[in-house]
Design a protein around this motif. Structure first.
Motif, mmCIF file in Angstrom:
data_model
loop_
_atom_site.group_PDB
_atom_site.id
_atom_site.type_symbol
_atom_site.label_atom_id
_atom_site.label_comp_id
_atom_site.label_asym_id
_atom_site.label_seq_id
_atom_site.Cartn_x
_atom_site.Cartn_y
_atom_site.Cartn_z
ATOM 1 N N GLU A 189 0.835 -1.212 0.000
ATOM 2 C CA GLU A 189 0.000 0.000 0.000
ATOM 3 C C GLU A 189 0.866 1.257 0.000
ATOM 4 O O GLU A 189 0.545 2.248 -0.674
ATOM 5 C CB GLU A 189 -0.921 0.007 1.216
ATOM 6 N N GLN A 190 1.971 1.247 0.756
ATOM 7 C CA GLN A 190 2.858 2.406 0.788
ATOM 8 C C GLN A 190 3.560 2.604 -0.556
ATOM 9 O O GLN A 190 3.702 3.726 -1.034
ATOM 10 C CB GLN A 190 3.891 2.232 1.904
ATOM 11 N N VAL A 191 3.992 1.517 -1.157
ATOM 12 C CA VAL A 191 4.639 1.603 -2.466
ATOM 13 C C VAL A 191 3.644 2.099 -3.510
ATOM 14 O O VAL A 191 3.967 2.946 -4.351
ATOM 15 C CB VAL A 191 5.218 0.235 -2.877
ATOM 16 N N GLU A 192 2.431 1.601 -3.443
ATOM 17 C CA GLU A 192 1.390 2.026 -4.372
ATOM 18 C C GLU A 192 1.128 3.522 -4.241
ATOM 19 O O GLU A 192 1.037 4.237 -5.250
ATOM 20 C CB GLU A 192 0.111 1.238 -4.091
ATOM 21 N N ALA A 193 1.027 4.016 -3.011
ATOM 22 C CA ALA A 193 0.775 5.443 -2.788
ATOM 23 C C ALA A 193 1.944 6.289 -3.284
ATOM 24 O O ALA A 193 1.748 7.331 -3.938
ATOM 25 C CB ALA A 193 0.527 5.704 -1.301
ATOM 26 N N MET A 194 3.175 5.851 -2.992
ATOM 27 C CA MET A 194 4.363 6.591 -3.415
ATOM 28 C C MET A 194 4.474 6.645 -4.931
ATOM 29 O O MET A 194 4.748 7.706 -5.518
ATOM 30 C CB MET A 194 5.614 5.937 -2.826
ATOM 31 N N LEU A 195 4.247 5.516 -5.574
ATOM 32 C CA LEU A 195 4.361 5.467 -7.031
ATOM 33 C C LEU A 195 3.244 6.273 -7.690
ATOM 34 O O LEU A 195 3.477 6.964 -8.696
ATOM 35 C CB LEU A 195 4.321 4.008 -7.496
ATOM 36 N N THR A 196 2.052 6.225 -7.136
ATOM 37 C CA THR A 196 0.947 7.023 -7.672
ATOM 38 C C THR A 196 1.285 8.508 -7.618
ATOM 39 O O THR A 196 1.083 9.244 -8.597
ATOM 40 C CB THR A 196 -0.354 6.746 -6.882
ATOM 41 N N GLU A 197 1.805 8.961 -6.480
ATOM 42 C CA GLU A 197 2.178 10.376 -6.340
ATOM 43 C C GLU A 197 3.290 10.740 -7.318
ATOM 44 O O GLU A 197 3.289 11.835 -7.904
ATOM 45 C CB GLU A 197 2.626 10.661 -4.907
ATOM 46 N N SER A 198 4.244 9.856 -7.522
ATOM 47 C CA SER A 198 5.354 10.135 -8.432
ATOM 48 C C SER A 198 4.869 10.269 -9.872
ATOM 49 O O SER A 198 5.278 11.176 -10.604
ATOM 50 C CB SER A 198 6.400 9.018 -8.338
ATOM 51 N N VAL A 199 3.978 9.374 -10.290
ATOM 52 C CA VAL A 199 3.445 9.437 -11.653
ATOM 53 C C VAL A 199 2.594 10.697 -11.838
ATOM 54 O O VAL A 199 2.679 11.378 -12.871
ATOM 55 C CB VAL A 199 2.633 8.168 -11.977
ATOM 56 N N LEU A 200 1.787 11.020 -10.840
ATOM 57 C CA LEU A 200 0.975 12.231 -10.927
ATOM 58 C C LEU A 200 1.849 13.477 -11.031
ATOM 59 O O LEU A 200 1.531 14.414 -11.778
ATOM 60 C CB LEU A 200 0.063 12.332 -9.702
ATOM 61 N N ALA A 201 2.939 13.505 -10.278
ATOM 62 C CA ALA A 201 3.849 14.646 -10.346
ATOM 63 C C ALA A 201 4.443 14.788 -11.746
ATOM 64 O O ALA A 201 4.593 15.908 -12.262
ATOM 65 C CB ALA A 201 4.963 14.482 -9.311
#
Length: 235
Positions: A189-201
Motif C-alpha cells: 500500500e505504501q509503495v502504491e501510494a508513493m508510485l501514484t504520487e510520483s506518476v501524478l507529479a
C-alpha cells in the motif's frame, strides 16, 4: 484406400498429435508456474516433471531446451499480468483515479505473485523477448493516449512516447527496487501510494511545461470533451 485417402488419414493423425503436444506444453508451463509460485525461481525441470508425474525427458521433448521453456513461462506470466493491467489503461474518472487504478493493478499483482515477479526480473530482456514485448505494449498504449491528448490541444505529440516509456521505466524501477530489498519494511500500500504520487507529479509537471491545463482532480472524459469543444469554437 486411395492415395488421397491415405494422405488424409495421415494428416488427421498428425493434427490429433499436434493438439496433444499443445496440451502437454500448456500443462508443463502451468506446472512450472505453480512450482515457481510455491518454491521460488530456482525450480528444476525435475520438479516440474514430478508435479506432472512424467519422466524429465518428456518435459524437454516439448521445448528446445531450458531457455525455451523459461521464455514460454515468462510469456504465460506476462499474459496473466497484462490481462489485469491493460484494461486499467483506459482512463476513467479523474486523472488521480486513472493513475491510482493502473498503479494499484501493477503493484497488487507483484505483491500477490512475488516469485513470478522475481522470475521476470531475473531475466535480462532481449530485443525480441516476452518482457520487452510487454513493456513495449504498455508503453505504446500510454503513448497513444498521450498523443491523442496533445493532438487535441494542438500540441506537437512528439513528447508522448518518451513521456510514456519514462513512466513505465519509473514504475519498473520503483517496484523492482522494493522487491529486491529484503530489508524493506514498506508495504504494498505504501509503495502504491508513493508510485501514484510520483506518476501524478510527472503528469502535472509535463502538462504544465506543455501548456496543458491538467490537474490530478481533472475528470478525464470532461477534459477531452472540453478539448474537442474548444477546437470546434476555434475553427
Amino acid at each position: 484406400m486411395t492415395t488421397n485417402g491415405k494422405r488424409e488419414a495421415v494428416d488427421g493423425r498428425a493434427t490429433r498429435w499436434d493438439g496433444h503436444k499443445a496440451r502437454r506444453r500448456a500443462e508443463v508451463i502451468d506446472a512450472a508456474i505453480a512450482a515457481i509460485e510455491e518454491h521460488g525461481v530456482e525450480v528444476s525441470v525435475r520438479q516440474v516433471a514430478d508435479r506432472l508425474q512424467l519422466p524429465r525427458p518428456v518435459v524437454y521433448r516439448h521445448f528446445e531446451g531450458r531457455a525455451d521453456l523459461d521464455e514460454q513461462i515468462r510469456r504465460r506470466i506476462l499474459r496473466s499480468l497484462l490481462t489485469q493491467l491493460m484494461p486499467t489503461l483506459d482512463p476513467n474518472g479523474t486523472v488521480h483515479d486513472a493513475v491510482a487504478k493502473a498503479v494499484g493493478a501493477y503493484v497488487g499483482w507483484v505483491a500477490d505473485h512475488p516469485n513470478l515477479h522475481r522470475f521476470l526480473s531475473d531475466s535480462a530482456p532481449q530485443p525480441d523477448s516476452a518482457l520487452t514485448s510487454a513493456r513495449n505494449r504498455i508503453g505504446g498504449r500510454l503513448a497513444d493516449l498521450f498523443t491523442v491528448g496533445l493532438t487535441r490541444f494542438g500540441i506537437d505529440p512528439a513528447p508522448a512516447r518518451p513521456m510514456a516509456f519514462g513512466i513505465v521505466a519509473l514504475a519498473d524501477g520503483v517496484v523492482n527496487s522494493w522487491r529486491a530489498d529484503s530489508s524493506s519494511t514498506l508495504t504494498s500500500e505504501q509503495v502504491e501510494a508513493m508510485l501514484t504520487e510520483s506518476v501524478l507529479a510527472l503528469f502535472e509537471g509535463n502538462a504544465r511545461s506543455l501548456g496543458v491545463p491538467l490537474a490530478r482532480d481533472t475528470i478525464v472524459s470532461e477534459l477531452l470533451t472540453r478539448t474537442e469543444t474548444a477546437a470546434l469554437v476555434d475553427r
